[in-house]
Enzyme design. Structure first.
Site, PDB file in Angstrom:
ATOM      1  N   GLY A 240       3.042 -52.245  -5.147  1.00  0.00           N
ATOM      2  CA  GLY A 240       2.442 -50.917  -5.238  1.00  0.00           C
ATOM      3  C   GLY A 240       2.711 -50.115  -6.482  1.00  0.00           C
ATOM      4  CD  GLU A 275       4.713 -58.466   0.024  1.00  0.00           C
ATOM      5  OE1 GLU A 275       3.950 -57.477   0.113  1.00  0.00           O
ATOM      6  OE2 GLU A 275       4.974 -59.203   0.981  1.00  0.00           O
ATOM      7  N   PRO A 276       5.041 -57.531  -6.146  1.00  0.00           N
ATOM      8  CG  PRO A 276       6.019 -58.094  -8.210  1.00  0.00           C
ATOM      9  CD  PRO A 276       6.185 -58.279  -6.707  1.00  0.00           C
ATOM     10  N   GLY A 277       1.969 -56.800  -7.787  1.00  0.00           N
ATOM     11  CA  GLY A 277       0.706 -57.391  -8.231  1.00  0.00           C
ATOM     12  C   GLY A 277       0.267 -56.734  -9.523  1.00  0.00           C
ATOM     13  NE  ARG A 314      -8.553 -51.402 -10.259  1.00  0.00           N
ATOM     14  CZ  ARG A 314      -8.306 -50.258 -10.893  1.00  0.00           C
ATOM     15  NH1 ARG A 314      -8.751 -50.075 -12.127  1.00  0.00           N
ATOM     16  NH2 ARG A 314      -7.619 -49.321 -10.324  1.00  0.00           N
ATOM     17  CE1 TYR A 318     -10.452 -49.979  -4.273  1.00  0.00           C
ATOM     18  CE2 TYR A 318     -10.095 -50.924  -6.442  1.00  0.00           C
ATOM     19  CZ  TYR A 318     -10.116 -51.051  -5.071  1.00  0.00           C
ATOM     20  OH  TYR A 318      -9.789 -52.246  -4.518  1.00  0.00           O
ATOM     21  CB  CYS A 343     -30.891 -52.708 -10.945  1.00  0.00           C
ATOM     22  SG  CYS A 343     -31.696 -53.302 -12.431  1.00  0.00           S
ATOM     23  CD  GLU A 344     -26.354 -51.029  -6.606  1.00  0.00           C
ATOM     24  OE1 GLU A 344     -26.167 -49.860  -6.250  1.00  0.00           O
ATOM     25  OE2 GLU A 344     -26.611 -51.955  -5.842  1.00  0.00           O
ATOM     26  CE1 TYR A 372      -5.364 -56.211  -5.992  1.00  0.00           C
ATOM     27  CE2 TYR A 372      -4.168 -54.924  -7.616  1.00  0.00           C
ATOM     28  CZ  TYR A 372      -4.190 -55.629  -6.432  1.00  0.00           C
ATOM     29  OH  TYR A 372      -3.039 -55.763  -5.694  1.00  0.00           O
TER      30      TYR A 372
HETATM   31  C1  LIG Z   1      -2.050 -55.824  -2.379  1.00  0.00           C
HETATM   32  C2  LIG Z   1      -0.686 -56.038  -1.838  1.00  0.00           C
HETATM   33  C3  LIG Z   1       0.417 -56.051  -2.690  1.00  0.00           C
HETATM   34  C4  LIG Z   1       0.319 -55.789  -4.172  1.00  0.00           C
HETATM   35  O1  LIG Z   1       0.024 -54.490  -4.486  1.00  0.00           O
HETATM   36  P1  LIG Z   1       0.084 -53.987  -6.006  1.00  0.00           P
HETATM   37  O2  LIG Z   1      -0.286 -52.585  -5.928  1.00  0.00           O
HETATM   38  O3  LIG Z   1      -0.885 -54.813  -6.767  1.00  0.00           O
HETATM   39  O4  LIG Z   1       1.492 -54.202  -6.470  1.00  0.00           O
HETATM   40  C5  LIG Z   1       1.646 -56.327  -2.134  1.00  0.00           C
HETATM   41  N1  LIG Z   1       1.803 -56.554  -0.805  1.00  0.00           N
HETATM   42  C6  LIG Z   1       0.764 -56.533   0.042  1.00  0.00           C
HETATM   43  C7  LIG Z   1       0.991 -56.798   1.486  1.00  0.00           C
HETATM   44  C8  LIG Z   1      -0.517 -56.275  -0.440  1.00  0.00           C
HETATM   45  O5  LIG Z   1      -1.546 -56.235   0.407  1.00  0.00           O
END
Ligand SMILES: *Cc1c(COP(=O)(O)O)cnc(C)c1O
Length: 420
Positions: A240, A275-277, A314, A318, A343-344, A372
């Protein structure tokens, strides 16, 4: 910090001119920097180095490209998956099954079975019935599934509604107040080893206060469950952390986040999982595009680029901001709208933006597109599926091909009853 910089008047990805990639691969194209990915992975790990036991699982949905996952596997990251497709990618990229965590609110029984067969490390249970199903399937297979219960701490992460996940009306996890009896019932099931808790309250978080509140609630629950006799050896703190989509809006650094985590969790005595993304992949990628036209507008000109909402969803999804910069900036600025060919009206990346002056034929980039981005791409308007390139020093390689309309059409069929 990233490795997309202007040198001698033109933008490079590490030591490769973006113009070279555009020439050889065409546009639009995502470009990832290996060095940036590695740097982000190391900064994140370093930020948590004060914690006794950690496990980092990259949130694969942020960028599931095999080459990207390979880089992160080499950095010792596991994977957080939300589908069996993602599990297959994680394994194909060299992540160990034991380092994979399976999250997601709608895992099907066949998916649970496949994940158990593969021997993944942990199931993050989102509702009691799912835990019952996992236990049943594991027993049938003569296995025991390691699991944690995802709780919903009812905290507002203060982020966009579509990426908030920790408020009580969200679909994720069990309400934290109801967690103790659910945990107890699940812990009593054969086939299931309940080992701890998980949470993830949202994405693109800029304010650590709500995360801290949520973690503190989970900490209290850890103590409560232990007092009730359960063995709790891990807590998955989710992902997150935000990234700076706008250069001057800076999110809390991994180091500051790490300090907060150390403070809140100091008495927990568990393995902490992360769980970093976005924070790993976001700034490690850009979307390279070419200006097709600069169309005079009633109020402002429209810069029409060859990337569209199907390539980078995105902004349409969002209202997200991506910095837009010319690959060869001439020093002049213009106020313009930026839009794609789809075409939107929603296929608009920015309105009334102060940008480098560009003309038809010029190359430009959308920054911070490594998370993303390509993963959400579609072929809407029968456009090709956008390709991906990875740069490593002065080398680059296509890591996902442009999937052309011919290939997409070949997967469709006109049924016999429509053939004359
Ligand atoms: C999407 C997600 C993440 C990653 O979130 P980021 O904002 O990209 O770090 C981690 N854990 C879970 C369960 C998710 O659904």
């Amino acid at each position: 910090m990233d490795h997309f910089e202007i040198r001698d008047g033109a933008m490079f990805a590490e030591d490769v001119p973006l113009a070279t990639i555009a020439e050889e691969v065409g546009t639009p194209v995502y470009v990832y920097s290996r060095a940036t990915l590695e740097r982000h992975a190391r900064v994140f790990r370093e930020a948590l180095s004060g914690l006794p036991r950690i496990h980092i699982a990259f949130a694969i949905k942020a960028n599931p490209n095999l080459a990207v996952l390979r880089v992160l596997a080499r950095e010792g990251f596991g994977g957080d998956i939300v589908s069996i497709g993602e599990m297959k990618r994680a394994l194909a990229a060299g992540m160990k099954a034991a380092d994979i965590v399976f999250s997601g609110v709608g895992k099907t029984r066949p998916e649970l079975r496949e994940a158990l067969e593969a021997g993944i490390g942990q199931f993050n249970i989102e509702l009691e019935q799912e835990g019952v199903a996992i236990a049943e399937i594991a027993r049938e297979m003569g296995k025991t599934a390691t699991a944690v219960l995802r709780v919903n701490p009812d905290v507002d992460a203060g982020t966009h509604a579509k990426i908030s996940t920790g408020m009580k009306e969200n679909k994720f996890g069990v309400p934290i107040d109801e967690a103790p009896p659910i945990f107890a019932r699940l812990a009593a099931l054969d086939g299931l080893a309940m080992r701890g808790l998980a949470l993830h309250i949202g994405s693109q978080i800029f304010d650590l206060a709500p995360i801290e509140r949520a973690y503190a609630k989970v900490g209290a629950l850890v103590m409560q469950l232990r007092a009730a006799g359960f063995e709790i050896d891990r807590v998955d703190l989710g992902g997150g952390l935000g990234v700076p989509y706008e250069r001057d809006k800076v999110p809390p650094s991994p180091a500051v986040y790490g300090e907060m985590v150390a403070r809140v969790t100091k008495d927990w005595d568990v393995t902490l999982m992360f769980e970093p993304g976005r924070v790993i992949a976001g700034n490690a990628g850009i979307l390279l595009t070419r200006v097709i036209w600069v169309k005079p507008g009633v109020l402002r000109p429209y810069v029409i680029v060859d990337a569209a909402m199907n390539d980078l969803a995105r902004p349409a999804m969002y209202d997200a901001w991506h910095d837009f910069e010319a690959v060869r900036p001439g020093g002049e600025r213009m106020i313009a709208n930026i839009a794609g060919p789809v075409c939107e009206s929603g296929d608009t990346f920015a309105m009334g933006r102060d940008i480098d002056t560009v003309q038809a034929g010029d190359l430009a980039v959308f920054r911070t597109a490594g998370a993303y981005g390509a993963t959400m791409a579609s072929t809407y308007n029968s456009r090709a599926l956008v390709p991906e390139v990875m740069v490593d020093g002065d080398k680059f390689a296509i890591v996902a091909e442009r999937v052309m309309p011919e290939a997409l059409i070949a997967a469709e069929h006109v049924p016999d009853f429509l053939k004359d």
